[in-house]
Design a protein around this motif. Structure first.
Motif, short mmCIF file in Angstrom:
data_model
loop_
_atom_site.label_atom_id
_atom_site.label_comp_id
_atom_site.label_asym_id
_atom_site.label_seq_id
_atom_site.Cartn_x
_atom_site.Cartn_y
_atom_site.Cartn_z
N GLU A 264 49.22 33.96 30.89
CA GLU A 264 48.48 33.00 30.06
C GLU A 264 49.01 31.59 30.34
O GLU A 264 50.20 31.34 30.28
CB GLU A 264 48.66 33.32 28.58
N GLU B 243 44.64 34.15 32.49
CA GLU B 243 43.82 33.24 31.70
C GLU B 243 44.44 31.85 31.73
O GLU B 243 45.65 31.70 31.55
CB GLU B 243 43.71 33.73 30.25
N SER C 63 45.18 40.69 33.24
CA SER C 63 44.42 39.47 32.94
C SER C 63 45.22 38.25 33.33
O SER C 63 46.45 38.20 33.19
CB SER C 63 44.08 39.40 31.44
N ALA D 221 44.18 39.53 39.40
CA ALA D 221 44.53 40.39 38.27
C ALA D 221 44.02 41.79 38.57
O ALA D 221 42.82 41.98 38.80
CB ALA D 221 43.93 39.85 36.97
N GLY E 281 40.06 43.92 36.32
CA GLY E 281 40.79 43.08 35.38
C GLY E 281 40.02 41.78 35.15
O GLY E 281 38.89 41.61 35.62
N ALA E 282 40.66 40.84 34.48
CA ALA E 282 40.01 39.58 34.12
C ALA E 282 40.80 38.42 34.70
O ALA E 282 41.99 38.29 34.44
CB ALA E 282 39.91 39.44 32.60
N PHE E 283 40.11 37.60 35.49
CA PHE E 283 40.68 36.36 36.01
C PHE E 283 39.81 35.23 35.47
O PHE E 283 38.78 34.88 36.05
CB PHE E 283 40.69 36.37 37.55
N GLU E 284 40.20 34.70 34.32
CA GLU E 284 39.37 33.74 33.60
C GLU E 284 40.05 32.38 33.56
O GLU E 284 41.07 32.21 32.88
CB GLU E 284 39.11 34.23 32.17
N SER F 122 49.69 40.45 31.75
CA SER F 122 48.89 39.27 31.41
C SER F 122 49.68 38.01 31.75
O SER F 122 50.89 37.94 31.57
CB SER F 122 48.54 39.26 29.92
N SER G 236 48.93 39.50 38.22
CA SER G 236 49.01 40.35 37.04
C SER G 236 48.66 41.78 37.42
O SER G 236 47.55 42.06 37.90
CB SER G 236 48.04 39.85 35.95
N GLY H 87 39.57 39.07 40.00
CA GLY H 87 40.05 40.18 39.20
C GLY H 87 39.56 41.50 39.75
O GLY H 87 38.38 41.63 40.11
#
Length: 297
Positions: free
Chosen positions: A174, A221, A219, A215, A192-195, A172, A168, A189
């Motif tokens: 998902e 996710e 993000s 990311a 950014g967010a790597f959740e 994003s 990403s 990340g």
């Protein structure tokens, strides 16, 4: 003699003992005979249970649509348990209890033809993959100023191991998986967010989804979708057969209804033609009669 007279005098002088009158106890009423199981009134739950067994038999191919329709009609007209028994007499007994998880070996992983890797790329756009689809062993997802959505909740897993490489960049990615699969991750990340909500399935044979990637100012996710459970391939094949049976039954019913309508229409036309011929004949007879009366005047 004197002794006998004395004994008689003693008996006559003693007062007579009262006679005890006892009323005989009434005879015990016989206990009512127990109601036979076949004569017990059937409940709505009993009818629904039998209907579910018939639906399963239709899905397995034990009954054809016509037989299924006939037996369902009998089920919902039945008033006693005895009337429900003949409907299931030639069908196997259902397994006790509902299955809450796929049985061992239910996923049917096998050496089928390999599915090519799938690439989902969204650049200033959106890319989505969901619904019923066969998941390949590797999925590459790239989102650059865009969004990628991967939904595996209704997918079929031909193999146990699935790897998703997610990238990403200002976008994003998902990912949604069924609740009873194993979800693992290896990524990071950068601004950014790597959740990834990792999860271990209770069944060792359940599919395993590995999410890798990174990311950057975006993000990634991935998490299980609560309430969504993967079902084995056998269940899906049975559902497909049931759908085909229902479509086939619906087509036959529509064809039959059209046939009835056409017959009624032809019958109506025939009646109208007969009435018209009858009226013409009456008019002709009336004209001939009036002509004969006119000649004799």
């Amino acid at each position: 003699m004197d002794a006998q007279d004395d004994a008689a005098d003693d008996r006559g002088s003693r007062p007579a003992e009262p006679v005890k009158l006892t009323k005989p106890a009434p005879a015990a009423k016989p206990a009512p005979a127990p109601t036979a199981d076949a004569d017990i009134r059937a409940s709505d739950a009993d009818r629904d249970r039998v209907a579910a067994i018939l639906r399963e038999a239709l899905a397995e191919g034990r009954l054809d649509p016509e037989e299924h329709a006939e037996r369902i009609d009998v089920v919902y007209r039945a008033k006693t348990m005895g009337e429900l028994e003949p409907v299931l007499r030639d069908l196997p007994a259902p397994a006790d209890g509902a299955r809450t998880a796929p049985a061992e070996g239910a996923y049917e992983y096998g050496p089928a033809a390999p599915i090519p890797d799938q690439n989902l790329v969204a650049i200033f756009s959106a890319s989505t993959r969901k619904g019923r689809w066969r998941v390949p062993a590797r999925i590459n997802a790239v989102a650059i100023f865009g969004s990628v959505e991967i939904d595996l909740t209704e997918a079929v897993f031909p193999q146990q191991q699935v790897t998703i490489n997610a990238t990403s960049l200002f976008g994003s990615v998902e990912i949604r998986v069924p609740e009873n699969v194993t979800l693992r991750s290896s990524g990071s990340g950068v601004l950014g967010a790597f959740e990834i909500e990792t999860h271990e399935a209770d069944d060792d044979n359940a599919p395993q989804v590995q999410v890798n990637g990174y990311a950057v100012l975006g993000s990634v996710e991935a998490r299980p979708k609560r309430g969504a459970w993967i079902r084995d391939l056998r269940d899906r094949l049975r559902e497909d057969r049931l759908d085909r049976h229902e479509r086939f039954s619906g087509d036959r019913r529509e064809k039959y209804e059209r046939h009835i309508e056409e017959r009624l229409e032809r019958h109506g036309r025939m009646l109208e033609e007969r009435l018209e011929r009858h009226e013409r004949r009456r008019a002709e007879r009336r004209e001939r009669r009036e002509g004969r009366e006119g000649r004799f005047r």
